[in-house]
Motif scaffolding. Structure first.
Motif, PDB file in Angstrom:
ATOM      1  N   ARG A 140       1.188  -1.574   0.044  1.00 20.05           N
ATOM      2  CA  ARG A 140       0.167   0.020  -0.090  1.00 20.05           C
ATOM      3  C   ARG A 140       1.372   1.565   0.303  1.00 20.05           C
ATOM      4  O   ARG A 140       1.188   2.144  -0.740  1.00 20.05           O
ATOM      5  CB  ARG A 140      -1.010  -0.250   1.468  1.00 20.05           C
ATOM      6  N   GLU A 141       1.721   1.519   0.871  1.00 25.70           N
ATOM      7  CA  GLU A 141       3.119   2.502   1.065  1.00 25.70           C
ATOM      8  C   GLU A 141       3.403   3.107   0.069  1.00 25.70           C
ATOM      9  O   GLU A 141       3.724   2.957  -0.733  1.00 25.70           O
ATOM     10  CB  GLU A 141       4.351   2.059   2.008  1.00 25.70           C
ATOM     11  N   MET A 142       3.786   1.449  -1.381  1.00 25.77           N
ATOM     12  CA  MET A 142       4.347   1.809  -2.470  1.00 25.77           C
ATOM     13  C   MET A 142       3.654   1.478  -3.585  1.00 25.77           C
ATOM     14  O   MET A 142       4.203   3.508  -4.333  1.00 25.77           O
ATOM     15  CB  MET A 142       5.179   0.604  -2.589  1.00 25.77           C
ATOM     16  N   VAL A 143       2.300   1.949  -3.239  1.00 22.13           N
ATOM     17  CA  VAL A 143       1.235   2.345  -4.116  1.00 22.13           C
ATOM     18  C   VAL A 143       2.133   4.218  -4.252  1.00 22.13           C
ATOM     19  O   VAL A 143       0.861   5.288  -4.985  1.00 22.13           O
ATOM     20  CB  VAL A 143      -0.087   1.713  -3.994  1.00 22.13           C
ATOM     21  N   ARG A 144       0.914   3.994  -3.001  1.00 23.83           N
ATOM     22  CA  ARG A 144       1.004   5.590  -1.965  1.00 23.83           C
ATOM     23  C   ARG A 144       2.572   7.075  -3.176  1.00 23.83           C
ATOM     24  O   ARG A 144       1.907   7.793  -3.061  1.00 23.83           O
ATOM     25  CB  ARG A 144       1.219   5.921  -1.171  1.00 23.83           C
ATOM     26  N   LEU A 145       3.506   5.745  -3.004  1.00 23.80           N
ATOM     27  CA  LEU A 145       4.765   6.688  -2.683  1.00 23.80           C
ATOM     28  C   LEU A 145       5.021   6.048  -4.758  1.00 23.80           C
ATOM     29  O   LEU A 145       6.896   6.503  -4.968  1.00 23.80           O
ATOM     30  CB  LEU A 145       5.727   6.044  -2.275  1.00 23.80           C
ATOM     31  N   LEU A 180       0.683 -12.523  -5.622  1.00 26.39           N
ATOM     32  CA  LEU A 180      -0.308 -11.894  -7.102  1.00 26.39           C
ATOM     33  C   LEU A 180      -1.208 -11.396  -6.502  1.00 26.39           C
ATOM     34  O   LEU A 180      -2.247  -9.653  -6.487  1.00 26.39           O
ATOM     35  CB  LEU A 180      -0.043 -12.760  -7.645  1.00 26.39           C
ATOM     36  N   ALA A 181      -2.013 -12.211  -5.701  1.00 26.66           N
ATOM     37  CA  ALA A 181      -3.530 -12.145  -4.969  1.00 26.66           C
ATOM     38  C   ALA A 181      -3.163 -10.820  -4.183  1.00 26.66           C
ATOM     39  O   ALA A 181      -3.794 -10.058  -4.120  1.00 26.66           O
ATOM     40  CB  ALA A 181      -3.843 -12.747  -3.853  1.00 26.66           C
ATOM     41  N   MET A 182      -1.910 -10.286  -3.561  1.00 25.51           N
ATOM     42  CA  MET A 182      -2.215  -8.882  -2.731  1.00 25.51           C
ATOM     43  C   MET A 182      -2.029  -8.167  -3.152  1.00 25.51           C
ATOM     44  O   MET A 182      -2.322  -6.599  -2.538  1.00 25.51           O
ATOM     45  CB  MET A 182      -0.983  -9.403  -1.592  1.00 25.51           C
ATOM     46  N   ALA A 183      -1.416  -8.496  -4.568  1.00 22.57           N
ATOM     47  CA  ALA A 183      -0.955  -7.089  -4.724  1.00 22.57           C
ATOM     48  C   ALA A 183      -1.659  -6.745  -6.162  1.00 22.57           C
ATOM     49  O   ALA A 183      -2.264  -5.939  -6.890  1.00 22.57           O
ATOM     50  CB  ALA A 183       0.487  -7.932  -6.789  1.00 22.57           C
ATOM     51  N   GLU A 184      -2.824  -7.791  -6.428  1.00 20.85           N
ATOM     52  CA  GLU A 184      -3.975  -6.733  -7.130  1.00 20.85           C
ATOM     53  C   GLU A 184      -4.900  -6.420  -6.578  1.00 20.85           C
ATOM     54  O   GLU A 184      -5.518  -5.659  -6.563  1.00 20.85           O
ATOM     55  CB  GLU A 184      -5.081  -8.456  -7.945  1.00 20.85           C
ATOM     56  N   TYR A 185      -5.134  -6.641  -4.553  1.00 22.99           N
ATOM     57  CA  TYR A 185      -5.920  -6.609  -3.876  1.00 22.99           C
ATOM     58  C   TYR A 185      -5.247  -4.693  -3.342  1.00 22.99           C
ATOM     59  O   TYR A 185      -6.279  -3.687  -3.400  1.00 22.99           O
ATOM     60  CB  TYR A 185      -5.838  -7.347  -2.657  1.00 22.99           C
ATOM     61  N   THR A 186      -4.260  -4.862  -3.862  1.00 16.97           N
ATOM     62  CA  THR A 186      -3.466  -3.228  -3.073  1.00 16.97           C
ATOM     63  C   THR A 186      -3.242  -2.243  -4.231  1.00 16.97           C
ATOM     64  O   THR A 186      -2.903  -1.229  -4.112  1.00 16.97           O
ATOM     65  CB  THR A 186      -2.028  -3.535  -2.784  1.00 16.97           C
ATOM     66  N   ASN A 187      -3.590  -3.181  -5.560  1.00 15.78           N
ATOM     67  CA  ASN A 187      -2.831  -2.567  -6.985  1.00 15.78           C
ATOM     68  C   ASN A 187      -1.743  -1.909  -6.968  1.00 15.78           C
ATOM     69  O   ASN A 187      -1.209  -1.087  -7.685  1.00 15.78           O
ATOM     70  CB  ASN A 187      -3.806  -1.149  -6.819  1.00 15.78           C
ATOM     71  N   ALA A 188      -0.944  -2.658  -6.386  1.00 16.35           N
ATOM     72  CA  ALA A 188       0.353  -2.503  -6.896  1.00 16.35           C
ATOM     73  C   ALA A 188       1.504  -2.678  -7.251  1.00 16.35           C
ATOM     74  O   ALA A 188       1.052  -4.261  -7.754  1.00 16.35           O
ATOM     75  CB  ALA A 188       0.711  -3.017  -4.864  1.00 16.35           C
ATOM     76  N   PRO A 189       2.691  -2.559  -7.864  1.00 18.80           N
ATOM     77  CA  PRO A 189       3.349  -2.983  -8.571  1.00 18.80           C
ATOM     78  C   PRO A 189       4.363  -4.193  -7.858  1.00 18.80           C
ATOM     79  O   PRO A 189       5.009  -3.732  -7.549  1.00 18.80           O
ATOM     80  CB  PRO A 189       3.977  -2.302  -9.637  1.00 18.80           C
TER      81      PRO A 189
END
Length: 477
Positions: A176-181, A230-239
């Motif tokens: 989540r933080e990496m998406v924000r940043l 990948l499920a967590m990345a999909e949930y958070t929209n994180a690369p």
């Protein structure tokens, strides 16, 4: 002061990941000033290198190196001087290291800043990944500080319980933080409960020596961890970027996720493309102690097929410079020995040879060796032979063969897992930031001339690259 450019590489075939052309490459002030069609006269310069009959490719970007790494009671034997010199010998002009906390007392920010200070001795350019092991209320602030320093990715391990492993809550929160940043999450994906149980069963049966390594870390453990992440990345929209994938199943999971719109990437390493699990039955199985381990010959062949098909985005070394005395301390117990292989110097010829054997083009090689690592890791001005880019260049003859002599390499250790193998694609000339550091006269140490490279935001960089890429530089994909 001379008005002439410092260097011209003349008459070479310039190969980018998007195509090739015959051109003279003009270098001034550490940058590529101009590409001139090879039918035109060679411009005057302070130095001219004739590359006729040879290829000119961008200097390598190795997105996965461990320099002076402390893990438990072991420390790799290298420093930035040694590893950067070995990188240049091998045609790599930019390395990306990891600031991994050495123990529970060292914070992610402190670990990265420590590595940044050590990198002052580097001969080539250096960028950094951060790393988070456990979550606390200071982590968001630390990640902000890292981003301000140009450290725009964070690595986490799903295994190595008690040392570097991050739990699922930590991984999700960091994503989540990496998406924000506008950053990128790096993942070492192996399912810890499966590995722990499998290793314990082997230990109970007395099969815990290095010759059994490949049996204690099954392919399923890697693939289920990729699926969960990948499920967590999909949930958070994180690369998300998966390091050292060793199975076609793991790569296929990333391919399927990308088809659903996820920004997910697969990395593999030269040893997974060329070595199989029979090495653990060889005279020196400790040469091949790494995690994940080598896989079956069938898996290796399928992984090469994925690379040839474009499903693997980068090939990195995962360089870890232990020597044989460290490896041999506890060959009787894989739980007590250091894992990791030296490879920053051999990444270019091993990868080039493997890809040539599978029918891949030089353009495909450039993509995974330089262009892809630079683009995905948001490293500015790297990964292409193009006007305005850094003058990081490699000249080589794709038909020249050399045999690996582990003792003659420059990585600061006494072995290579590729010792005795005949490879093609060795650099003849290496130019780093406009300086000729390798040529027919040998290696020319530039001193501590390497620069710390602050990386861009992940999505910002991809958008900018797509909008501004010249015709001979690939757009983001």
């Amino acid at each position: 002061m001379s008005q002439l450019p410092e260097l011209v590489i003349a008459h070479g075939t310039v190969v980018n990941s998007s195509g090739r052309r015959n051109a003279h490459v003009v270098v001034r002030d550490g940058r590529i000033e101009q590409l001139i069609d090879a039918t035109e006269p060679v411009p005057a310069a302070l130095r001219t290198i004739d590359a006729a009959g040879r290829l000119v490719v961008p200097g390598g970007v190795d997105g996965h190196c461990h320099v002076a790494q402390v893990t438990g009671r072991f420390r790799t034997l290298d420093d930035y001087r040694t590893t950067s010199i070995a990188a240049l010998w091998g045609g790599t002009t930019t390395i990306i290291d990891f600031g991994i906390p050495r123990d529970a007392q060292e914070t992610p920010l402190a670990a990265a800043l420590h590595k940044k200070e050590l990198a002052r001795e580097s001969r080539c350019d250096v960028a950094l990944h951060g790393s988070v092991v456990s979550w606390d209320e200071t982590v968001p602030w630390q990640l902000e500080q890292l981003a301000a320093e140009g450290v725009r990715s964070v690595k986490m391990y799903t295994t190595n319980r008690g040392t570097t492993m991050a739990d699922g809550d930590t991984i999700l929160k960091v994503m989540r933080e990496m998406v924000r940043l506008d950053g990128l999450t790096y993942i070492h994906a192996e399912h810890d409960p499966i590995i722990s149980d499998c290793t314990r069963q082997h230990a109970d049966d007395g099969r815990i020596g290095i010759e059994h390594l490949h049996r204690t870390r099954p392919e399923l453990a890697e693939e289920i961890s990729v699926k969960e992440t990948l499920a967590m990345a999909e949930y958070t929209n994180a690369p998300v970027y998966f390091v050292h994938q060793s199975t076609p199943g793991a790569v296929d999971l990333v391919t399927e996720a990308r088809a659903r719109g996820l920004e997910a990437y697969s990395e593999t390493c030269p040893h997974y493309l060329t070595l199989d699990e029979t090495v653990y039955g060889s005279a020196f199985p400790e040469w091949y102690a790494c995690c994940p381990p080598m896989r079956s010959a069938e898996t290796v062949a399928a992984l090469n097929n994925r690379l040839a098909g474009g499903a693997i985005h980068t090939v990195s070394s995962d360089h870890s410079c232990y020597d044989l005395s460290q490896k041999r301390e506890r060959t009787d117990d894989i739980r007590a020995m250091p894992h990791g292989l030296p490879g920053v110097e051999t990444r270019m010829p091993v990868t080039f040879t493997a890809m040539a054997e599978s029918g891949s083009s030089v353009e495909d090689f450039v993509e995974v060796f330089a262009a892809g690592p630079a683009r995905i890791n948001a490293v500015p001005a790297k990964g292409a032979v193009a006007e305005g880019f850094d003058a990081d260049l490699v000249v080589f003859d794709p038909a020249e063969e050399r045999t690996v002599d582990g003792g003659a390499l420059h990585m600061g250790t006494d072995f290579s897992p590729f010792d005795g193998r005949t490879l093609t694609g060795w650099p003849a000339v290496v130019v780093s930031a406009g300086r000729v550091v390798l040529d027919d006269g040998g290696f020319h140490d530039p001193g501590a001339a390497g620069r710390f490279v602050a990386r861009n935001g992940f999505r910002e960089h991809l958008s900018s690259a797509a909008a501004s890429a010249p015709s001979n530089v690939p757009a983001a994909h």
